[in-house]
Design a protein around this motif. Structure first.
Motif, PDB file in Angstrom:
ATOM      1  N   ARG A 194     -14.681  26.314 -24.952  1.00  0.00           N
ATOM      2  CA  ARG A 194     -12.968  27.177 -24.169  1.00  0.00           C
ATOM      3  C   ARG A 194     -12.271  27.580 -24.448  1.00  0.00           C
ATOM      4  N   LEU A 195     -11.760  27.573 -26.137  1.00  0.00           N
ATOM      5  CA  LEU A 195     -11.076  28.182 -26.550  1.00  0.00           C
ATOM      6  C   LEU A 195     -11.412  29.863 -26.295  1.00  0.00           C
ATOM      7  N   LEU A 196     -12.138  30.829 -26.478  1.00  0.00           N
ATOM      8  CA  LEU A 196     -13.321  31.451 -26.905  1.00  0.00           C
ATOM      9  C   LEU A 196     -13.199  32.063 -25.466  1.00  0.00           C
ATOM     10  N   GLY A 197     -13.437  31.564 -24.403  1.00  0.00           N
ATOM     11  CA  GLY A 197     -13.070  31.696 -23.282  1.00  0.00           C
ATOM     12  C   GLY A 197     -12.015  32.094 -22.767  1.00  0.00           C
ATOM     13  N   GLN A 198     -10.228  31.875 -23.254  1.00  0.00           N
ATOM     14  CA  GLN A 198      -9.210  32.019 -22.864  1.00  0.00           C
ATOM     15  C   GLN A 198      -8.809  32.961 -23.831  1.00  0.00           C
ATOM     16  N   TYR A 199      -9.419  32.708 -25.327  1.00  0.00           N
ATOM     17  CA  TYR A 199      -8.709  34.280 -25.825  1.00  0.00           C
ATOM     18  C   TYR A 199      -9.531  35.627 -25.862  1.00  0.00           C
ATOM     19  N   VAL A 200     -10.368  35.613 -24.586  1.00  0.00           N
ATOM     20  CA  VAL A 200     -10.982  36.982 -23.877  1.00  0.00           C
ATOM     21  C   VAL A 200      -9.705  37.565 -23.022  1.00  0.00           C
ATOM     22  N   ASN A 201      -9.174  35.972 -22.667  1.00  0.00           N
ATOM     23  CA  ASN A 201      -8.375  37.148 -21.497  1.00  0.00           C
ATOM     24  C   ASN A 201      -6.996  36.931 -22.153  1.00  0.00           C
ATOM     25  N   VAL A 202      -6.451  36.417 -23.365  1.00  0.00           N
ATOM     26  CA  VAL A 202      -5.305  36.895 -23.750  1.00  0.00           C
ATOM     27  C   VAL A 202      -5.579  38.760 -24.042  1.00  0.00           C
ATOM     28  N   LEU A 203      -6.812  38.574 -24.775  1.00  0.00           N
ATOM     29  CA  LEU A 203      -7.168  40.337 -25.141  1.00  0.00           C
ATOM     30  C   LEU A 203      -6.882  41.238 -23.633  1.00  0.00           C
ATOM     31  N   LEU A 204      -6.785  40.733 -22.850  1.00  0.00           N
ATOM     32  CA  LEU A 204      -7.213  41.829 -21.872  1.00  0.00           C
ATOM     33  C   LEU A 204      -5.824  41.843 -21.314  1.00  0.00           C
ATOM     34  N   GLY A 205      -4.975  40.748 -21.156  1.00  0.00           N
ATOM     35  CA  GLY A 205      -3.365  40.652 -21.196  1.00  0.00           C
ATOM     36  C   GLY A 205      -3.455  41.867 -22.293  1.00  0.00           C
ATOM     37  N   LEU A 206      -3.159  41.703 -22.961  1.00  0.00           N
ATOM     38  CA  LEU A 206      -3.038  42.472 -24.734  1.00  0.00           C
ATOM     39  C   LEU A 206      -3.410  44.501 -23.814  1.00  0.00           C
ATOM     40  N   SER A 207      -4.503  43.911 -23.512  1.00  0.00           N
ATOM     41  CA  SER A 207      -4.287  45.176 -23.261  1.00  0.00           C
ATOM     42  C   SER A 207      -4.401  46.209 -22.286  1.00  0.00           C
ATOM     43  N   VAL A 208      -3.891  45.261 -20.817  1.00  0.00           N
ATOM     44  CA  VAL A 208      -2.660  45.849 -19.620  1.00  0.00           C
ATOM     45  C   VAL A 208      -1.829  45.814 -20.261  1.00  0.00           C
ATOM     46  N   VAL A 209      -1.567  45.787 -21.595  1.00  0.00           N
ATOM     47  CA  VAL A 209       0.354  46.040 -22.289  1.00  0.00           C
ATOM     48  C   VAL A 209      -0.177  48.077 -22.474  1.00  0.00           C
ATOM     49  N   PHE A 210      -0.999  47.523 -23.625  1.00  0.00           N
ATOM     50  CA  PHE A 210      -1.609  49.310 -24.030  1.00  0.00           C
ATOM     51  C   PHE A 210      -1.233  50.367 -23.031  1.00  0.00           C
ATOM     52  N   ILE A 211      -2.368  49.888 -21.474  1.00  0.00           N
ATOM     53  CA  ILE A 211      -2.650  50.725 -20.657  1.00  0.00           C
ATOM     54  C   ILE A 211      -1.361  51.298 -20.024  1.00  0.00           C
ATOM     55  N   ILE A 212      -0.507  49.998 -19.897  1.00  0.00           N
ATOM     56  CA  ILE A 212       1.232  50.330 -19.357  1.00  0.00           C
ATOM     57  C   ILE A 212       1.783  51.299 -20.089  1.00  0.00           C
ATOM     58  N   ASN A 213       1.545  51.141 -21.221  1.00  0.00           N
ATOM     59  CA  ASN A 213       2.400  51.812 -22.374  1.00  0.00           C
ATOM     60  C   ASN A 213       1.566  53.813 -22.438  1.00  0.00           C
ATOM     61  N   GLU A 254      -7.214  35.392 -13.010  1.00  0.00           N
ATOM     62  CA  GLU A 254      -6.268  36.363 -12.088  1.00  0.00           C
ATOM     63  C   GLU A 254      -5.941  37.913 -13.231  1.00  0.00           C
ATOM     64  N   ILE A 255      -5.933  37.470 -14.475  1.00  0.00           N
ATOM     65  CA  ILE A 255      -5.832  38.948 -15.665  1.00  0.00           C
ATOM     66  C   ILE A 255      -6.857  39.778 -15.695  1.00  0.00           C
ATOM     67  N   PHE A 256      -7.913  39.491 -15.466  1.00  0.00           N
ATOM     68  CA  PHE A 256      -9.684  40.420 -14.567  1.00  0.00           C
ATOM     69  C   PHE A 256      -9.120  41.279 -13.093  1.00  0.00           C
ATOM     70  N   PRO A 257      -8.585  40.868 -12.591  1.00  0.00           N
ATOM     71  CA  PRO A 257      -8.398  41.258 -11.821  1.00  0.00           C
ATOM     72  C   PRO A 257      -6.543  42.593 -12.004  1.00  0.00           C
ATOM     73  N   THR A 258      -5.859  42.286 -12.800  1.00  0.00           N
ATOM     74  CA  THR A 258      -5.090  42.737 -12.983  1.00  0.00           C
ATOM     75  C   THR A 258      -5.002  43.751 -14.007  1.00  0.00           C
ATOM     76  N   PHE A 259      -6.108  43.285 -15.171  1.00  0.00           N
ATOM     77  CA  PHE A 259      -6.310  44.423 -15.928  1.00  0.00           C
ATOM     78  C   PHE A 259      -7.284  45.544 -15.056  1.00  0.00           C
ATOM     79  N   PHE A 260      -8.064  45.077 -14.491  1.00  0.00           N
ATOM     80  CA  PHE A 260      -8.683  46.202 -13.672  1.00  0.00           C
ATOM     81  C   PHE A 260      -7.642  47.351 -12.249  1.00  0.00           C
ATOM     82  N   VAL A 261      -6.911  47.017 -12.003  1.00  0.00           N
ATOM     83  CA  VAL A 261      -5.948  47.204 -10.619  1.00  0.00           C
ATOM     84  C   VAL A 261      -4.706  48.651 -12.191  1.00  0.00           C
ATOM     85  N   ALA A 262      -4.891  47.739 -13.279  1.00  0.00           N
ATOM     86  CA  ALA A 262      -4.391  48.879 -14.409  1.00  0.00           C
ATOM     87  C   ALA A 262      -5.139  49.979 -14.966  1.00  0.00           C
TER      88      ALA A 262
END
Length: 224
Positions: free
Chosen positions: A126-145, A181-189
């Motif tokens: 589970r920790l690894l599965g949620q960590y994927v979400n963390v990296l997607l969240g950070l990726s969104v920040v990079f994309i916005i920048n 939620e972070i998956f659609p957020t990432f793809f919308v970004a």
């Protein structure tokens, strides 16, 4: 950001090879995630970007929420973490044990299937599965920048917007818990990034990729 994802993929590949001999999945996931966190922190610190400390703070904040959601929930549960997140994890674990579920409709939809496919290689970590979400969240920040810089906005506007994207509490929580939620957020970004590229360069491929990314986002959440 690509280097961070490649590092995680390398760890997942190694886990796939070692899975037959793994007996304590929780301990292994803690070790794997900690190694990647250290790698990511080192990478972000040396990043040649004036906002690297903002990226680092956003990443560490998401990691703290991640560990709290799993190990501190008995003290206080994070907002939005509960019945739905447990449901997604349950069905992802079921998919990891029965690949036939990938071809049928299940509760949790494509998100449970994607994480379930990951668990097929690594075990139900589970920790690894949620960590994927963390990296997607950070990726969104990079994309916005990157989008803001493509639009040639002034540095002060870029800094304030990226700071908000990186440290807005709800954004950090939603990219650290076991929700889709972070998956659609990432793809919308990604869709917006391609749209901005099309706006600046006028290349047809960019607008088509924008639509493809929007379609992928819609697969994860009908709200898109």
């Amino acid at each position: 950001m690509l280097i961070l994802w490649l590092g995680l993929l390398a760890e997942i590949f190694i886990l796939g090879l070692l899975r037959p001999v793994i007996t304590n999945f929780e301990l292994v996931s803690i070790i794997v995630v900690f190694i990647h966190i250290l790698f990511s922190v080192c990478r972000l610190v040396v990043l040649k970007n004036p906002l690297r400390w903002v990226f680092l703070a956003g990443f560490i904040g998401r990691c703290l929420f991640l560990f709290w959601d799993i190990y501190g929930r008995s003290i206080f549960s994070l907002p939005n973490s509960g019945a739905d997140s447990e449901m997604f994890y349950l069905y992802a674990s079921m998919v990891s044990e029965n690949s036939a579920l990938l071809g049928v409709q299940i509760q949790g939809g494509i998100y449970s299937k994607v994480i379930g496919a990951l668990f097929m290689f690594t075990g139900p970590q589970r920790l690894l599965g949620q960590y994927v979400n963390v990296l997607l969240g950070l990726s969104v920040v990079f994309i916005i920048n990157d989008m803001l810089r493509l639009l040639q906005l002034n540095e002060d506007t870029v800094k304030k917007t990226v700071l908000l994207a990186a440290l807005f509490p709800n954004s950090m929580i939603m990219s650290a818990i076991f929700l889709r939620e972070i998956f659609p957020t990432f793809f919308v970004a990604c869709s917006l990034w391609f749209f901005v590229k099309w706006y600046g360069q006028g290349k047809g491929a960019h607008i088509w990729m924008s639509l493809v990314m929007l379609g992928l986002a819609g697969m994860f959440h009908s709200g898109v």
